[in-house]
Scaffold this motif. Structure first.
Motif, PDB file in Angstrom:
ATOM      1  N   VAL A  39      40.792  12.892 -63.779  1.00  0.00           N
ATOM      2  CA  VAL A  39      40.199  13.100 -62.457  1.00  0.00           C
ATOM      3  C   VAL A  39      38.939  13.955 -62.613  1.00  0.00           C
ATOM      4  O   VAL A  39      38.702  14.576 -63.651  1.00  0.00           O
ATOM      5  CB  VAL A  39      41.186  13.792 -61.490  1.00  0.00           C
ATOM      6  CG1 VAL A  39      42.413  12.920 -61.267  1.00  0.00           C
ATOM      7  CG2 VAL A  39      41.605  15.168 -61.994  1.00  0.00           C
ATOM      8  N   GLY A  40      38.156  13.971 -61.545  1.00  0.00           N
ATOM      9  CA  GLY A  40      36.926  14.754 -61.551  1.00  0.00           C
ATOM     10  C   GLY A  40      35.950  14.167 -60.554  1.00  0.00           C
ATOM     11  O   GLY A  40      36.151  13.067 -60.040  1.00  0.00           O
ATOM     12  N   SER A  44      31.098  12.476 -63.475  1.00  0.00           N
ATOM     13  CA  SER A  44      31.588  13.471 -64.436  1.00  0.00           C
ATOM     14  C   SER A  44      31.830  12.892 -65.827  1.00  0.00           C
ATOM     15  O   SER A  44      32.107  13.643 -66.761  1.00  0.00           O
ATOM     16  CB  SER A  44      32.878  14.112 -63.912  1.00  0.00           C
ATOM     17  OG  SER A  44      33.875  13.139 -63.684  1.00  0.00           O
ATOM     18  N   LYS A  46      34.052  10.158 -66.370  1.00  0.00           N
ATOM     19  CA  LYS A  46      35.397   9.559 -66.460  1.00  0.00           C
ATOM     20  C   LYS A  46      35.334   8.086 -66.857  1.00  0.00           C
ATOM     21  O   LYS A  46      35.981   7.660 -67.818  1.00  0.00           O
ATOM     22  CB  LYS A  46      36.132   9.695 -65.116  1.00  0.00           C
ATOM     23  CG  LYS A  46      36.160  11.084 -64.532  1.00  0.00           C
ATOM     24  CD  LYS A  46      36.953  11.146 -63.240  1.00  0.00           C
ATOM     25  CE  LYS A  46      36.424  10.258 -62.118  1.00  0.00           C
ATOM     26  NZ  LYS A  46      35.106  10.706 -61.603  1.00  0.00           N
ATOM     27  N   PHE A 214      40.915  16.953 -66.477  1.00  0.00           N
ATOM     28  CA  PHE A 214      39.854  17.171 -65.491  1.00  0.00           C
ATOM     29  C   PHE A 214      38.502  17.184 -66.203  1.00  0.00           C
ATOM     30  O   PHE A 214      38.310  17.918 -67.180  1.00  0.00           O
ATOM     31  CB  PHE A 214      40.043  18.503 -64.753  1.00  0.00           C
ATOM     32  CG  PHE A 214      38.923  18.814 -63.797  1.00  0.00           C
ATOM     33  CD1 PHE A 214      38.810  18.135 -62.591  1.00  0.00           C
ATOM     34  CD2 PHE A 214      37.969  19.769 -64.104  1.00  0.00           C
ATOM     35  CE1 PHE A 214      37.765  18.401 -61.711  1.00  0.00           C
ATOM     36  CE2 PHE A 214      36.926  20.046 -63.239  1.00  0.00           C
ATOM     37  CZ  PHE A 214      36.826  19.359 -62.038  1.00  0.00           C
ATOM     38  N   ASP A 216      34.128  17.256 -65.794  1.00  0.00           N
ATOM     39  CA  ASP A 216      32.937  17.519 -64.988  1.00  0.00           C
ATOM     40  C   ASP A 216      31.764  17.691 -65.950  1.00  0.00           C
ATOM     41  O   ASP A 216      31.919  18.258 -67.039  1.00  0.00           O
ATOM     42  CB  ASP A 216      33.115  18.779 -64.133  1.00  0.00           C
ATOM     43  CG  ASP A 216      32.017  18.922 -63.085  1.00  0.00           C
ATOM     44  OD1 ASP A 216      31.435  17.886 -62.696  1.00  0.00           O
ATOM     45  OD2 ASP A 216      31.738  20.056 -62.650  1.00  0.00           O
ATOM     46  N   GLU A 222      39.697  20.843 -68.435  1.00  0.00           N
ATOM     47  CA  GLU A 222      41.094  21.269 -68.374  1.00  0.00           C
ATOM     48  C   GLU A 222      42.010  20.098 -68.693  1.00  0.00           C
ATOM     49  O   GLU A 222      41.761  18.963 -68.265  1.00  0.00           O
ATOM     50  CB  GLU A 222      41.421  21.835 -66.984  1.00  0.00           C
ATOM     51  CG  GLU A 222      42.809  22.426 -66.881  1.00  0.00           C
ATOM     52  CD  GLU A 222      42.930  23.518 -65.824  1.00  0.00           C
ATOM     53  OE1 GLU A 222      44.070  23.919 -65.538  1.00  0.00           O
ATOM     54  OE2 GLU A 222      41.908  23.981 -65.284  1.00  0.00           O
ATOM     55  N   PHE A 229      48.826  21.668 -63.430  1.00  0.00           N
ATOM     56  CA  PHE A 229      47.487  21.275 -62.995  1.00  0.00           C
ATOM     57  C   PHE A 229      47.332  21.436 -61.488  1.00  0.00           C
ATOM     58  O   PHE A 229      46.337  21.977 -61.004  1.00  0.00           O
ATOM     59  CB  PHE A 229      47.226  19.826 -63.414  1.00  0.00           C
ATOM     60  CG  PHE A 229      45.879  19.312 -63.024  1.00  0.00           C
ATOM     61  CD1 PHE A 229      44.769  19.567 -63.814  1.00  0.00           C
ATOM     62  CD2 PHE A 229      45.699  18.576 -61.859  1.00  0.00           C
ATOM     63  CE1 PHE A 229      43.513  19.097 -63.457  1.00  0.00           C
ATOM     64  CE2 PHE A 229      44.451  18.100 -61.497  1.00  0.00           C
ATOM     65  CZ  PHE A 229      43.355  18.367 -62.302  1.00  0.00           C
ATOM     66  N   PRO A 233      45.843  25.490 -61.557  1.00  0.00           N
ATOM     67  CA  PRO A 233      44.741  25.119 -62.460  1.00  0.00           C
ATOM     68  C   PRO A 233      44.024  26.361 -62.954  1.00  0.00           C
ATOM     69  O   PRO A 233      43.824  27.326 -62.200  1.00  0.00           O
ATOM     70  CB  PRO A 233      43.844  24.256 -61.562  1.00  0.00           C
ATOM     71  CG  PRO A 233      44.165  24.685 -60.162  1.00  0.00           C
ATOM     72  CD  PRO A 233      45.606  25.072 -60.169  1.00  0.00           C
ATOM     73  N   CYS A 238      37.878  23.285 -61.610  1.00  0.00           N
ATOM     74  CA  CYS A 238      39.032  22.457 -61.288  1.00  0.00           C
ATOM     75  C   CYS A 238      39.694  22.944 -60.002  1.00  0.00           C
ATOM     76  O   CYS A 238      40.083  22.148 -59.143  1.00  0.00           O
ATOM     77  CB  CYS A 238      40.014  22.490 -62.456  1.00  0.00           C
ATOM     78  SG  CYS A 238      41.404  21.376 -62.260  1.00  0.00           S
ATOM     79  N   LEU A 242      40.164  20.600 -56.612  1.00  0.00           N
ATOM     80  CA  LEU A 242      41.462  20.325 -55.987  1.00  0.00           C
ATOM     81  C   LEU A 242      41.503  20.831 -54.545  1.00  0.00           C
ATOM     82  O   LEU A 242      42.098  20.193 -53.679  1.00  0.00           O
ATOM     83  CB  LEU A 242      42.573  20.955 -56.815  1.00  0.00           C
ATOM     84  CG  LEU A 242      42.844  20.294 -58.162  1.00  0.00           C
ATOM     85  CD1 LEU A 242      43.853  21.100 -58.971  1.00  0.00           C
ATOM     86  CD2 LEU A 242      43.333  18.867 -57.994  1.00  0.00           C
TER      87      LEU A 242
END
Length: 246
Positions: A39-40, A44, A46, A214, A216, A222, A229, A233, A238, A242
């Motif tokens: 996620v991010g 970022s 991904k 995570f 970015d 992370e 998480f 976090p 992060c 969230l």
């Protein structure tokens, strides 16, 4: 999750698009059968990370080893690598002029040289698996978005991959269609498939992930068990991410 050596090893990978450093010294090991959810924020890195694992993009430095094969070694066979790694995209990418069944049969027949009858039997089993046996003769235009994405997942599975990559597979779907796709993915996870999933579906992440990643700014900031998480976090970026999405 199995305690074997990693099926995927990502070692200090960098990837540039012009001056933009899309991946900045990324390292990650994935064990056989492990479910990783990435996620991010947008941009970022991904999706780029998924694409370099499947060699849809070429890295600038570092190494990626899949099933003991260095995929950027010149001697590596890209078709062999891609046969081991199924990928499902945001957009379904089905062949519009072929039925759902024909979409599933195409790669096994063309790439793996599977006999047509055998490929058809396997395709029908996979249509059963994703709950669409009755849509085998339908064309993509006759299917809903959720049904098309389930066909896309079945098509990736038709090559008997050891690893499945999912790049925001529900982001193009209407809300009522998301669950039907996630249910198929949850079933795959329970069957022990190695999976790396980029998604914004946090309920799915909590249910399925062995580890959350995570990202970015092209970096992994992370890595943690889902409970840690979401509840505690460590990285400030992060935490802020969230707070915005939960």
């Amino acid at each position: 999750m199995n305690d074997h050596r990693p099926i995927i090893q990502i070692k200090s990978v960098c990837k540039y698009f012009g001056r933009l450093k899309a991946l900045d010294n990324v390292s990650l090991d994935v064990a056989p059968g492990e479910k990783i959810v990435i996620v991010g924020p947008s941009g970022s890195g991904k999706s780029t990370l998924l694409r370099v694992i499947n060699r849809l993009e070429v890295i600038d430095s570092g190494r990626i080893i899949v099933d003991d094969m260095d995929i950027y070694d010149n001697s590596s066979n890209i078709h062999e690598i891609r046969a081991e790694i199924g990928m499902v995209f945001q957009n379904f990418n089905l062949f519009r002029h072929k039925t759902a069944l024909e979409n599933l049969m195409l790669a096994p027949v063309k790439v793996r040289k599977t006999p047509r009858l055998e490929a058809e039997q396997k395709a029908l089993q996979l249509m059963d698996k994703v709950g669409l046996r009755d849509k085998a003769q339908s064309y993509p235009a006759q299917l809903s978005g959720g049904q098309q994405q389930r066909v896309a997942i079945a098509r990736a599975l038709a090559m008997n991959p050891r690893i499945m990559l999912f790049d925001e597979p529900t982001s193009a779907l209407d809300p009522e269609m998301i669950r039907e796709v996630l249910d198929v993915m949850i079933g795959l996870a329970r069957d022990g498939m190695t999976m790396i999933v980029v998604t914004h579906e946090m309920g799915f992440a909590r249910e399925v992930a062995d580890r959350m990643v995570f990202m970015d700014g092209g970096q992994i900031l992370e890595i943690a068990h889902p409970r840690h998480f979401f509840e505690k976090p460590k990285h400030l970026r992060c935490q802020k991410f969230l707070e915005m999405i939960l």
